[in-house]
Scaffold this active site. Structure first.
Site, PDB file in Angstrom:
ATOM      1  CE1 TYR A   1      75.164  -3.965  24.957  1.00 29.47           C
ATOM      2  CE2 TYR A   1      77.328  -4.810  25.535  1.00 29.47           C
ATOM      3  CZ  TYR A   1      76.189  -4.119  25.876  1.00 29.47           C
ATOM      4  OH  TYR A   1      76.067  -3.573  27.122  1.00 29.47           O
TER       5      TYR A   1
ATOM      6  CD  GLU B   1      73.930  -0.861  26.899  1.00 27.27           C
ATOM      7  OE1 GLU B   1      72.966  -0.115  27.186  1.00 27.27           O
ATOM      8  OE2 GLU B   1      74.075  -2.009  27.364  1.00 27.27           O
TER       9      GLU B   1
END
Ligand code: ADP
Ligand code: MG
Length: 218
Positions: free
Chosen positions: A113, A201
């Protein structure tokens, strides 16, 4: 502004970042042609069929399907286009899938991530990475906050190499993939600053069996 995955992909490629690539359709009559085009252009026989909605958690909700061959890709396309997709982010009514993205399938070794946003409390940007990618990051933040590495970046000074290095190191990368991740993180920050985004993101960032680092979802 809310953008779909395939649109985010375009912005990232403009910044020369390695993203999963493919083509979309919004009419089932176009599915065969698009699947064929992906298979030919990316020299692959396996693809992933992905619902384009404004919400995450599509995989778990049945909106992301690995397809090992043409027939399976066509079947998954028919199932996904027009379906009402319910995920933890859509609310209970779900969202109707009006567009499908066909992309080459990767052999994923590990998912990470990565995200950048403004830390309002101190007026600095915060760059977060985690080796617990792919899953819901909110859960990681709650249950294993030590698994998220953070560096704070002064927007006036920009991101430094040592900060990118620290992030790439924290997710356990070495060698070529370490270097690739570092470069991706620096480009992600540049993209974040220049596009005036409130958040950039990537979930997941992947490393393939061939040690390539690729942005799978943004
Ligand atoms: P979402 O987060 O909305 O569920 P993702 O794009 O992250 O959607 O896809 C969910 C999961 O499906 C990923 O975490 C990854 O494991 C898998 N996946 C997605 N795209 C591909 C691809 N091109 N090749 C292989 N696996 C993929
Ligand atoms: Mg995801």
């Amino acid at each position: 502004m809310k953008i779909h995955e395939y649109q985010g992909k375009k912005i990232f490629s403009d910044y020369d970042m390695p993203v999963q690539d493919g083509y979309t359709f919004d009419n089932i009559d176009k599915a065969e042609e698009v699947i064929n085009k992906v298979m030919v252009d990316f020299k692959t026989s396996d693809v992933v069929v992905k619902a384009q909605i404004h919400a995450g958690g599509r995989g778990k909700g049945g909106g992301v399907k690995y397809s090992p061959n043409f027939d399976s890709a066509l079947k998954n396309s028919k199932d996904i286009l027009g379906m009402n997709l319910i995920t933890h982010q859509t609310g209970e009514n779900g969202q109707k899938v009006k567009k499908v993205f066909i992309t080459e399938a990767f052999n994923i070794k590990k998912e990470f991530y990565a995200a950048i946003t403004l830390d309002r409390s101190i007026g600095m940007d915060v760059f977060m990475v985690s080796s617990e990618g792919g899953v819901e990051i909110e859960k990681v933040a709650q249950e294993n906050p030590e698994k998220i590495e953070k560096v704070w970046i002064d927007p006036l000074l920009g991101m430094k190499n040592f900060q990118a290095r620290k992030l790439a190191f924290s997710i356990g990368l070495t060698g070529e993939s370490f270097k690739s991740a570092m470069i991706i993180f620096l480009k992600m920050y540049k993209c974040y600053q220049q596009t005036d985004a409130t958040i950039v993101e990537v979930n997941p960032l992947i490393i393939t069996d061939e040690n390539k680092v690729i942005i799978l979802e943004n």
